[in-house]
Design an enzyme around this catalytic site. Structure first.
Site, PDB file in Angstrom:
ATOM      1  N   TYR A  54       0.811  -1.218   0.000  1.00  0.00           N
ATOM      2  CA  TYR A  54       0.000   0.000   0.000  1.00  0.00           C
ATOM      3  C   TYR A  54       0.839   1.260   0.000  1.00  0.00           C
ATOM      4  CZ  TYR A  54       0.401  -1.242   5.013  1.00  0.00           C
ATOM      5  OH  TYR A  54       0.845  -1.640   6.245  1.00  0.00           O
ATOM      6  N   ASN A 175     -11.137 -23.832 -36.058  1.00  0.00           N
ATOM      7  CA  ASN A 175     -11.782 -23.119 -34.950  1.00  0.00           C
ATOM      8  C   ASN A 175     -11.026 -23.285 -33.646  1.00  0.00           C
ATOM      9  OD1 ASN A 175     -14.451 -24.038 -36.728  1.00  0.00           O
ATOM     10  ND2 ASN A 175     -14.599 -21.997 -35.846  1.00  0.00           N
ATOM     11  N   GLU A 197     -11.072  -8.092 -37.010  1.00  0.00           N
ATOM     12  CA  GLU A 197     -11.597  -8.781 -38.190  1.00  0.00           C
ATOM     13  C   GLU A 197     -11.357  -7.962 -39.455  1.00  0.00           C
ATOM     14  OE1 GLU A 197     -15.368 -11.357 -36.371  1.00  0.00           O
ATOM     15  OE2 GLU A 197     -15.700  -9.358 -37.194  1.00  0.00           O
ATOM     16  N   ARG A 202     -11.719  -9.201 -43.231  1.00  0.00           N
ATOM     17  CA  ARG A 202     -13.010  -9.888 -43.137  1.00  0.00           C
ATOM     18  C   ARG A 202     -14.061  -9.113 -43.922  1.00  0.00           C
ATOM     19  NH1 ARG A 202     -16.443 -12.594 -39.281  1.00  0.00           N
ATOM     20  NH2 ARG A 202     -18.481 -12.691 -40.303  1.00  0.00           N
ATOM     21  N   ARG A 211     -15.057 -16.710 -44.331  1.00  0.00           N
ATOM     22  CA  ARG A 211     -14.449 -15.522 -43.740  1.00  0.00           C
ATOM     23  C   ARG A 211     -12.996 -15.807 -43.383  1.00  0.00           C
ATOM     24  NH1 ARG A 211     -18.223 -16.894 -39.674  1.00  0.00           N
ATOM     25  NH2 ARG A 211     -19.615 -16.944 -41.473  1.00  0.00           N
ATOM     26  N   ASP A 214     -13.095 -14.877 -37.916  1.00  0.00           N
ATOM     27  CA  ASP A 214     -14.371 -14.681 -37.231  1.00  0.00           C
ATOM     28  C   ASP A 214     -14.099 -14.685 -35.732  1.00  0.00           C
ATOM     29  OD1 ASP A 214     -17.078 -14.353 -36.897  1.00  0.00           O
ATOM     30  OD2 ASP A 214     -17.529 -16.492 -36.974  1.00  0.00           O
ATOM     31  N   ASP A 216     -16.069 -14.055 -32.053  1.00  0.00           N
ATOM     32  CA  ASP A 216     -17.365 -13.892 -31.399  1.00  0.00           C
ATOM     33  C   ASP A 216     -17.207 -13.974 -29.882  1.00  0.00           C
ATOM     34  OD1 ASP A 216     -19.072 -13.679 -33.672  1.00  0.00           O
ATOM     35  OD2 ASP A 216     -18.886 -15.842 -33.988  1.00  0.00           O
TER      36      ASP A 216
END
Length: 272
Positions: A54, A175, A197, A202, A211, A214, A216
């Protein structure tokens, strides 16, 4: 619930303010800081390296406030909170209260103040490609997310080969899935992923079409978001083995907040 390390009423003389004289002459600001963390290990080891010093926190807040001049208390609190979370790895969150006792309002008051709390969030991102050098595009996506300020990539699944989804004739996909700690809101994170992207060229010409990259947001803490351009958890994640298989590698016990089932349970149900 987290434990707290707290610094109360730290006084700093700095040059924040909207009025020109505030920037020129400066004034006193008073800080109360809370860092949220787990102190149990420190309580057992009695070693400073297992905690957040601290004294260092007080020095950092003082130096940062003096060298980063802004107009608004809201901006000062936001920037300081982010800087502290990036500096102190053990901190899960932070509370920053800034009091301005000499606020030039012209009315009798003790102080004006702003108080905010900010935390690291746990996000899971699905990543895919079925054009060109697929692995290179996925590697580019991971590297680009690592480079987002306020994001930490902690886990990356293996890349798996999957058949295309949605009935559009196209090449197979590669993927994967990532676990990311982030200071960004869901919308801010989505904006960054869309930027990446675009950098990977993309193009959104065909729904569920091919694509280069990708990205998400699959889940974000236990948030349930239903907006025009953003749905969390991802609306079809429980129907997609190319999402669940890599996600199960890095977070098999992650629980869907709406379906109340783990990723492994969803995958087993999908496989039938």
């Amino acid at each position: 619930m987290y434990d707290e390390i707290k610094i109360t009423d730290l006084e700093v003389f700095a040059n924040h303010g909207v009025l020109p004289e505030e920037n020129t002459l400066g004034q006193k600001f008073v800080f109360t800081i809370k860092l949220y963390m787990d102190t149990r290990i420190t309580g057992k080891t009695d070693q400073l390296e297992d905690s957040i010093n601290y004294g260092d926190v007080a020095s950092f807040v003082t130096e940062y406030t003096k060298t980063h001049t802004v107009k608004l208390l809201e901006t000062a609190a936001e920037e300081l909170a982010e800087a502290m979370l990036l500096r102190y790895d053990m901190a899960k969150g932070v509370s920053v209260e800034i009091k301005k006792p000499w606020a030039p309002i012209g009315l009798p008051l003790r102080e004006a103040s702003v108080k905010i709390e900010r935390f690291w969030h746990n996000a899971y991102i699905a990543i895919g490609s079925n054009m060109g050098d697929k692995k290179a595009y996925l590697d580019f996506g991971v590297k680009s997310i690592v480079e987002i300020e306020g994001c930490r990539v902690n886990k990356v699944s293996e890349y798996i080969k999957t058949e295309p989804y949605g009935g559009v004739e196209q090449d197979d996909f590669l993927n994967g899935a990532l676990q990311v700690d982030t200071l960004l809101s869901p919308k801010e994170l989505l904006s960054e992923l869309q930027r990446i992207e675009l950098e990977a060229h993309r193009e959104r010409k065909v729904h569920w079409g091919p694509r280069t990259l990708d990205l998400d947001i699959i889940m974000y803490d236990d948030y349930i978001v239903e907006e025009e351009n953003l749905t969390i958890p991802h609306i079809e994640m429980h129907k997609r083995d190319f999402v669940l298989v890599p996600l199960a590698q890095i977070a098999p016990h992650l629980r869907h907040p709406a379906l109340n089932k783990t990723v492994m349970q969803l995958l087993e149900e999908l496989k039938g």
